[in-house]
Write a protein that holds these residues in place. Sequence first.
Motif, PDB file in Angstrom:
ATOM      1  N   ILE B  79     -23.546 -29.161 -18.399  1.00 31.49           N
ATOM      2  CA  ILE B  79     -24.232 -28.217 -17.519  1.00 31.49           C
ATOM      3  C   ILE B  79     -23.294 -27.062 -17.172  1.00 31.49           C
ATOM      4  O   ILE B  79     -22.149 -27.295 -16.756  1.00 31.49           O
ATOM      5  N   VAL B  80     -23.776 -25.831 -17.341  1.00 32.63           N
ATOM      6  CA  VAL B  80     -22.978 -24.633 -17.031  1.00 32.63           C
ATOM      7  C   VAL B  80     -23.654 -23.890 -15.878  1.00 32.63           C
ATOM      8  O   VAL B  80     -24.767 -23.379 -16.039  1.00 32.63           O
ATOM      9  N   ILE B  81     -22.989 -23.816 -14.736  1.00 34.81           N
ATOM     10  CA  ILE B  81     -23.541 -23.066 -13.605  1.00 34.81           C
ATOM     11  C   ILE B  81     -23.193 -21.590 -13.789  1.00 34.81           C
ATOM     12  O   ILE B  81     -22.025 -21.206 -13.805  1.00 34.81           O
ATOM     13  N   ALA B  82     -24.238 -20.774 -13.923  1.00 40.49           N
ATOM     14  CA  ALA B  82     -24.035 -19.342 -14.200  1.00 40.49           C
ATOM     15  C   ALA B  82     -24.848 -18.493 -13.228  1.00 40.49           C
ATOM     16  O   ALA B  82     -25.278 -17.400 -13.564  1.00 40.49           O
ATOM     17  N   THR B  83     -25.035 -19.013 -12.027  1.00 41.68           N
ATOM     18  CA  THR B  83     -25.777 -18.273 -11.004  1.00 41.68           C
ATOM     19  C   THR B  83     -24.782 -17.534 -10.104  1.00 41.68           C
ATOM     20  O   THR B  83     -23.592 -17.851 -10.112  1.00 41.68           O
ATOM     21  N   PRO B  84     -25.242 -16.555  -9.331  1.00 41.00           N
ATOM     22  CA  PRO B  84     -24.308 -15.815  -8.471  1.00 41.00           C
ATOM     23  C   PRO B  84     -23.601 -16.741  -7.470  1.00 41.00           C
ATOM     24  O   PRO B  84     -24.171 -17.754  -7.038  1.00 41.00           O
ATOM     25  N   ALA B  85     -22.385 -16.366  -7.091  1.00 44.72           N
ATOM     26  CA  ALA B  85     -21.552 -17.206  -6.223  1.00 44.72           C
ATOM     27  C   ALA B  85     -22.294 -17.705  -4.967  1.00 44.72           C
ATOM     28  O   ALA B  85     -22.160 -18.888  -4.619  1.00 44.72           O
ATOM     29  N   PRO B  86     -23.083 -16.874  -4.289  1.00 44.29           N
ATOM     30  CA  PRO B  86     -23.695 -17.357  -3.044  1.00 44.29           C
ATOM     31  C   PRO B  86     -24.691 -18.503  -3.253  1.00 44.29           C
ATOM     32  O   PRO B  86     -25.031 -19.189  -2.298  1.00 44.29           O
ATOM     33  N   THR B  87     -25.167 -18.710  -4.483  1.00 37.71           N
ATOM     34  CA  THR B  87     -26.171 -19.755  -4.733  1.00 37.71           C
ATOM     35  C   THR B  87     -25.548 -21.064  -5.190  1.00 37.71           C
ATOM     36  O   THR B  87     -26.261 -22.059  -5.382  1.00 37.71           O
ATOM     37  N   VAL B  88     -24.222 -21.071  -5.395  1.00 42.31           N
ATOM     38  CA  VAL B  88     -23.597 -22.217  -6.060  1.00 42.31           C
ATOM     39  C   VAL B  88     -23.774 -23.517  -5.274  1.00 42.31           C
ATOM     40  O   VAL B  88     -24.072 -24.573  -5.851  1.00 42.31           O
ATOM     41  N   THR B  89     -23.629 -23.458  -3.952  1.00 44.19           N
ATOM     42  CA  THR B  89     -23.729 -24.692  -3.156  1.00 44.19           C
ATOM     43  C   THR B  89     -25.075 -25.381  -3.369  1.00 44.19           C
ATOM     44  O   THR B  89     -25.143 -26.595  -3.589  1.00 44.19           O
ATOM     45  N   ALA B  90     -26.148 -24.605  -3.348  1.00 38.26           N
ATOM     46  CA  ALA B  90     -27.481 -25.185  -3.535  1.00 38.26           C
ATOM     47  C   ALA B  90     -27.653 -25.730  -4.951  1.00 38.26           C
ATOM     48  O   ALA B  90     -28.250 -26.799  -5.150  1.00 38.26           O
ATOM     49  N   ILE B  91     -27.138 -25.033  -5.929  1.00 33.43           N
ATOM     50  CA  ILE B  91     -27.267 -25.490  -7.322  1.00 33.43           C
ATOM     51  C   ILE B  91     -26.488 -26.796  -7.526  1.00 33.43           C
ATOM     52  O   ILE B  91     -26.978 -27.736  -8.166  1.00 33.43           O
ATOM     53  N   VAL B  92     -25.283 -26.853  -6.965  1.00 33.13           N
ATOM     54  CA  VAL B  92     -24.474 -28.071  -7.122  1.00 33.13           C
ATOM     55  C   VAL B  92     -25.181 -29.261  -6.465  1.00 33.13           C
ATOM     56  O   VAL B  92     -25.180 -30.379  -7.002  1.00 33.13           O
ATOM     57  N   ALA B  93     -25.822 -29.018  -5.319  1.00 36.82           N
ATOM     58  CA  ALA B  93     -26.555 -30.101  -4.659  1.00 36.82           C
ATOM     59  C   ALA B  93     -27.682 -30.602  -5.554  1.00 36.82           C
ATOM     60  O   ALA B  93     -27.932 -31.824  -5.650  1.00 36.82           O
ATOM     61  N   ALA B  94     -28.355 -29.696  -6.237  1.00 41.85           N
ATOM     62  CA  ALA B  94     -29.429 -30.100  -7.153  1.00 41.85           C
ATOM     63  C   ALA B  94     -28.872 -30.892  -8.324  1.00 41.85           C
ATOM     64  O   ALA B  94     -29.474 -31.892  -8.759  1.00 41.85           O
ATOM     65  N   VAL B  95     -27.731 -30.466  -8.836  1.00 44.53           N
ATOM     66  CA  VAL B  95     -27.100 -31.221  -9.932  1.00 44.53           C
ATOM     67  C   VAL B  95     -26.761 -32.635  -9.453  1.00 44.53           C
ATOM     68  O   VAL B  95     -27.009 -33.620 -10.163  1.00 44.53           O
ATOM     69  N   ALA B  96     -26.213 -32.742  -8.237  1.00 41.93           N
ATOM     70  CA  ALA B  96     -25.827 -34.060  -7.700  1.00 41.93           C
ATOM     71  C   ALA B  96     -27.049 -34.967  -7.587  1.00 41.93           C
ATOM     72  O   ALA B  96     -26.957 -36.187  -7.793  1.00 41.93           O
ATOM     73  N   GLU B  97     -28.188 -34.376  -7.281  1.00 43.07           N
ATOM     74  CA  GLU B  97     -29.384 -35.189  -7.115  1.00 43.07           C
ATOM     75  C   GLU B  97     -30.010 -35.584  -8.461  1.00 43.07           C
ATOM     76  O   GLU B  97     -30.434 -36.728  -8.634  1.00 43.07           O
ATOM     77  N   VAL B 108     -18.560 -18.821 -12.840  1.00 42.86           N
ATOM     78  CA  VAL B 108     -18.560 -17.983 -11.643  1.00 42.86           C
ATOM     79  C   VAL B 108     -17.180 -17.344 -11.496  1.00 42.86           C
ATOM     80  O   VAL B 108     -16.178 -17.893 -11.949  1.00 42.86           O
ATOM     81  N   SER B 109     -17.126 -16.189 -10.833  1.00 43.60           N
ATOM     82  CA  SER B 109     -15.890 -15.402 -10.820  1.00 43.60           C
ATOM     83  C   SER B 109     -14.825 -15.901  -9.854  1.00 43.60           C
ATOM     84  O   SER B 109     -13.724 -15.367  -9.842  1.00 43.60           O
TER      85      SER B 109
END
Lengths: 334, 334
Positions: B79-97, B108-109
């Motif tokens: 899985i490659v997270i390529a969303t803007p930095a402010p959205t990362v926390t929510a995306i990571v939570a979805a991955v964890a679930e 991310v930069s």
Amino acid sequence: MCQSDRVTATSPQPRPSVCVLGLGLIGGSLLRALAATGRPAFGYNRSEATVAAAAESGFDVSTDLVATLARAAEQSALIVIATPAPTVTAIVAAVAEHAPRCPLTDVVSVKQPVADAVHAQGLSSNFVGGHPMAGSADSGWAATDPALFDGAVWVVATDDGADPHVWRTVAQLALEVGSRVIPAASDEHDRAVAGISHLPHLTAAVTAVVGAGEGELALRLAAGSFRDGTRVAGTKPSAQRAMLEANDIALLNALSETIDRLTRARDQLRDEGSVEILVDDGHRARKRYEQINASADVPVTDVVIGSHGWEAALRDAARRGGVWTGQTRSANPG
Amino acid sequence: MCQSDRVTATSPQPRPSVCVLGLGLIGGSLLRALAATGRPAFGYNRSEATVAAAAESGFDVSTDLVATLARAAEQSALIVIATPAPTVTAIVAAVAEHAPRCPLTDVVSVKQPVADAVHAQGLSSNFVGGHPMAGSADSGWAATDPALFDGAVWVVATDDGADPHVWRTVAQLALEVGSRVIPAASDEHDRAVAGISHLPHLTAAVTAVVGAGEGELALRLAAGSFRDGTRVAGTKPSAQRAMLEANDIALLNALSETIDRLTRARDQLRDEGSVEILVDDGHRARKRYEQINASADVPVTDVVIGSHGWEAALRDAARRGGVWTGQTRSANPG
């Protein structure tokens, strides 16, 4: 007032030979560009190595300033001062002594200090300053390029009281090497270039220093933003200093504003975690630049050089996007 | 210790399918680049317009995050997270679930805040961060380019305790799309990019604002120094802010140093009429960058991923110019 729509060239302008003093990037490129148009031109440089290199390329050049100026006087040549800003006072004094009646211009990056030096020698009536907005990070004869002025902006100083004949002679020179002539007052020019040319050297320098301070790894990670943002910091330091320090008052103002804006950005970042104001302002400014840069030149055809108030009329037209192309819509005498 | 000279590929690395979350410039270009190498890949974006555009180009994409993650879990995809930095926390939570066992990376930069978000969700053992140093002033699917990563530096986070298997999987991804893998610690990366990538956005912005403040005439005189020095100020403000504000602490330090150096330059200009210190320092820094940029990569072949202390050994090698190419000089068992 009734005007016809007929567009004609201004009264035929003599094409005097050109004497270029200083054969660095700008002066040398000018000599090359003039040769390409068939205009008679000759040059001077104090460095024997430069003169040897230029002579080897087939140019008519000398290390003898007095002899070069005597020749200019004999031919009523247009003299172009193309030496670094710190040397201008001495060069102008030599012109006053050896060629005091020649039309005179310069290609130095500041205009008011050159105008002041010329005034101090009593040569103002022969003089109209100029500044081709062209260059590169390289310097010296080896970097010269006859196409350097192609499509570049060439500011022709348009101060009240300028001699119309000299003004046309100088504007014609710029047009002949392919430049776009933009008229501006000397002090207005100096404030403008402090912002769009001299300040960028200091912001490039500080960006390079702070980035490099993070170490070799950081420099290996550097991509386009660093590469482009620091490019002009690579220009020879003596050339940068000659240019920037000659415009010290205007540059101080631009630099102070820069520090104020960065300080406000730091405060917003520290207090609110945001860089919104500076990023938004910067984006708007850059887009405005891109828009202006993409817009077509507007030829100024309704100002007759030498008519009452022509200097102010040209300056106003330039502020609204006008360029001088040498074509004037002639007034209808009927 | 005796080592043979035989250079071999590291133990064959499986090539899992790749799930790209976010199809902007970086994520979208990655999906295109992977397709070009024949690697199975699919993607998610929350915008229906983006997904429609990507699907029209023939890509396997969806607006359904949960379904996309379920598919990734089923295939043990990277899985490659390529969303803007402010959205990362929510995306990571979805991955964890929905996909808690998949190997996980990001593009991310900033690296430390992403690592922290991953750690908070208990996913650190699956995760190795990454950052391709590539981009443009354009953004969105329309700007995507399968060649974006060709020859670009791709930082692979190399923190103590990183899983060797995940590390190799992520490094392999970067190599496969043509990038040069540079290992670095997450915090070291963030300090470096504050200096060489984030600060240049602010100096570009302030240069644009101060230059434009001189009016339209000034912008018409602007030449190469302004054009190149303000280029990145034209990037979409929301994209700039997402990047810069995520790295606020390191950027504050870089910005404070910038203000200090410009203030000293202003004082020297005011008191001595000179800009010598900043211009000389900037020239030296730029030349050092050019020199490092022109030097050839040094492949790191003497570190076996997963061996004792491999993380620190890779970081040290990278600071001395090393890149990871996937080739290891095998230890001689005799």
